[in-house]
Design a protein around this motif. Sequence first.
Motif, PDB file in Angstrom:
ATOM      1  N   LEU A   3     -28.721  -8.800 -43.741  1.00 58.11           N
ATOM      2  CA  LEU A   3     -28.260  -7.648 -44.510  1.00 58.11           C
ATOM      3  C   LEU A   3     -28.891  -7.566 -45.888  1.00 58.11           C
ATOM      4  O   LEU A   3     -29.131  -6.472 -46.410  1.00 58.11           O
ATOM      5  CB  LEU A   3     -26.731  -7.700 -44.667  1.00 58.11           C
ATOM      6  CG  LEU A   3     -25.923  -7.750 -43.377  1.00 58.11           C
ATOM      7  CD1 LEU A   3     -24.445  -7.949 -43.699  1.00 58.11           C
ATOM      8  CD2 LEU A   3     -26.132  -6.472 -42.578  1.00 58.11           C
ATOM      9  N   LYS A   4     -29.151  -8.709 -46.510  1.00 60.46           N
ATOM     10  CA  LYS A   4     -29.691  -8.757 -47.868  1.00 60.46           C
ATOM     11  C   LYS A   4     -30.230 -10.154 -48.108  1.00 60.46           C
ATOM     12  O   LYS A   4     -29.708 -11.124 -47.577  1.00 60.46           O
ATOM     13  CB  LYS A   4     -28.594  -8.427 -48.879  1.00 60.46           C
ATOM     14  CG  LYS A   4     -29.052  -8.329 -50.316  1.00 60.46           C
ATOM     15  CD  LYS A   4     -27.971  -7.700 -51.189  1.00 60.46           C
ATOM     16  CE  LYS A   4     -28.405  -7.555 -52.625  1.00 60.46           C
ATOM     17  NZ  LYS A   4     -29.503  -6.639 -52.844  1.00 60.46           N
ATOM     18  N   VAL A  68     -26.078 -12.521 -43.955  1.00 64.50           N
ATOM     19  CA  VAL A  68     -26.190 -12.139 -42.550  1.00 64.50           C
ATOM     20  C   VAL A  68     -24.908 -11.471 -42.077  1.00 64.50           C
ATOM     21  O   VAL A  68     -23.834 -11.681 -42.635  1.00 64.50           O
ATOM     22  CB  VAL A  68     -26.515 -13.357 -41.656  1.00 64.50           C
ATOM     23  CG1 VAL A  68     -27.875 -13.951 -42.034  1.00 64.50           C
ATOM     24  CG2 VAL A  68     -25.434 -14.418 -41.727  1.00 64.50           C
ATOM     25  N   SER A  69     -25.031 -10.678 -41.024  1.00 66.72           N
ATOM     26  CA  SER A  69     -23.872  -9.977 -40.482  1.00 66.72           C
ATOM     27  C   SER A  69     -22.965 -10.900 -39.684  1.00 66.72           C
ATOM     28  O   SER A  69     -21.757 -10.667 -39.607  1.00 66.72           O
ATOM     29  CB  SER A  69     -24.315  -8.804 -39.609  1.00 66.72           C
ATOM     30  OG  SER A  69     -25.164  -9.260 -38.570  1.00 66.72           O
ATOM     31  N   GLU A 112     -22.324 -15.466 -44.512  1.00 67.95           N
ATOM     32  CA  GLU A 112     -21.627 -14.312 -43.951  1.00 67.95           C
ATOM     33  C   GLU A 112     -20.491 -13.987 -44.919  1.00 67.95           C
ATOM     34  O   GLU A 112     -19.550 -14.770 -45.080  1.00 67.95           O
ATOM     35  CB  GLU A 112     -21.044 -14.619 -42.568  1.00 67.95           C
ATOM     36  CG  GLU A 112     -20.284 -13.439 -41.985  1.00 67.95           C
ATOM     37  CD  GLU A 112     -19.604 -13.759 -40.659  1.00 67.95           C
ATOM     38  OE1 GLU A 112     -18.660 -13.039 -40.314  1.00 67.95           O
ATOM     39  OE2 GLU A 112     -19.996 -14.728 -39.987  1.00 67.95           O
ATOM     40  N   ARG A 118     -18.479  -7.808 -48.580  1.00 62.46           N
ATOM     41  CA  ARG A 118     -19.529  -6.977 -47.964  1.00 62.46           C
ATOM     42  C   ARG A 118     -19.368  -5.513 -48.378  1.00 62.46           C
ATOM     43  O   ARG A 118     -20.344  -4.854 -48.754  1.00 62.46           O
ATOM     44  CB  ARG A 118     -19.469  -7.130 -46.444  1.00 62.46           C
ATOM     45  CG  ARG A 118     -20.569  -6.438 -45.711  1.00 62.46           C
ATOM     46  CD  ARG A 118     -20.540  -6.818 -44.257  1.00 62.46           C
ATOM     47  NE  ARG A 118     -21.424  -5.981 -43.486  1.00 62.46           N
ATOM     48  CZ  ARG A 118     -21.702  -6.170 -42.214  1.00 62.46           C
ATOM     49  NH1 ARG A 118     -21.165  -7.198 -41.562  1.00 62.46           N
ATOM     50  NH2 ARG A 118     -22.501  -5.365 -41.578  1.00 62.46           N
ATOM     51  N   LEU A 122     -22.304  -3.908 -50.466  1.00 57.30           N
ATOM     52  CA  LEU A 122     -23.148  -3.061 -49.619  1.00 57.30           C
ATOM     53  C   LEU A 122     -22.532  -1.712 -49.291  1.00 57.30           C
ATOM     54  O   LEU A 122     -23.220  -0.852 -48.738  1.00 57.30           O
ATOM     55  CB  LEU A 122     -23.478  -3.800 -48.307  1.00 57.30           C
ATOM     56  CG  LEU A 122     -24.215  -5.119 -48.451  1.00 57.30           C
ATOM     57  CD1 LEU A 122     -24.414  -5.757 -47.091  1.00 57.30           C
ATOM     58  CD2 LEU A 122     -25.540  -4.934 -49.181  1.00 57.30           C
TER      59      LEU A 122
END
Length: 124
Positions: A3-4, A68-69, A112, A118, A122
């Motif tokens: 994700l980043k 990460v997701s 995570e 998150r 995001l």
Amino acid sequence: MILKTYARLWADDLSTTLPLLERLTGTRPDLHFAFDEIELAAIGDFLVIAGPAEERARYAHATATVIVSDLDQTRVALDEAGAEITTEEATSATGRFLYARHQGGAEAEYVEWKPEVRRQVLGA
């Protein structure tokens, strides 16, 4: 899955490091928290890790922090690729993490985030 990614910056003092980064990125930190004896701030694409040199050294083996997701799926992918888990899964204020050394020697921290972190960083 990723994700980043944050480049890690090492600093003696967070309060003197952040003003320049705020000016350069045009933003304020998305996250600011303590972990063990260090302070961390995520700003733009940087994760600033601040505190005494001997404490920072405990985390210097990783060159990046990768958000990460799904940490479980990431662990499967790392295992399948022959990566070595150098720090087993643990938790922090932001979520679950582990450290892994890839074949070839690169090492990263994989995180995570908790759902609320998150969303904060995001968005939806």
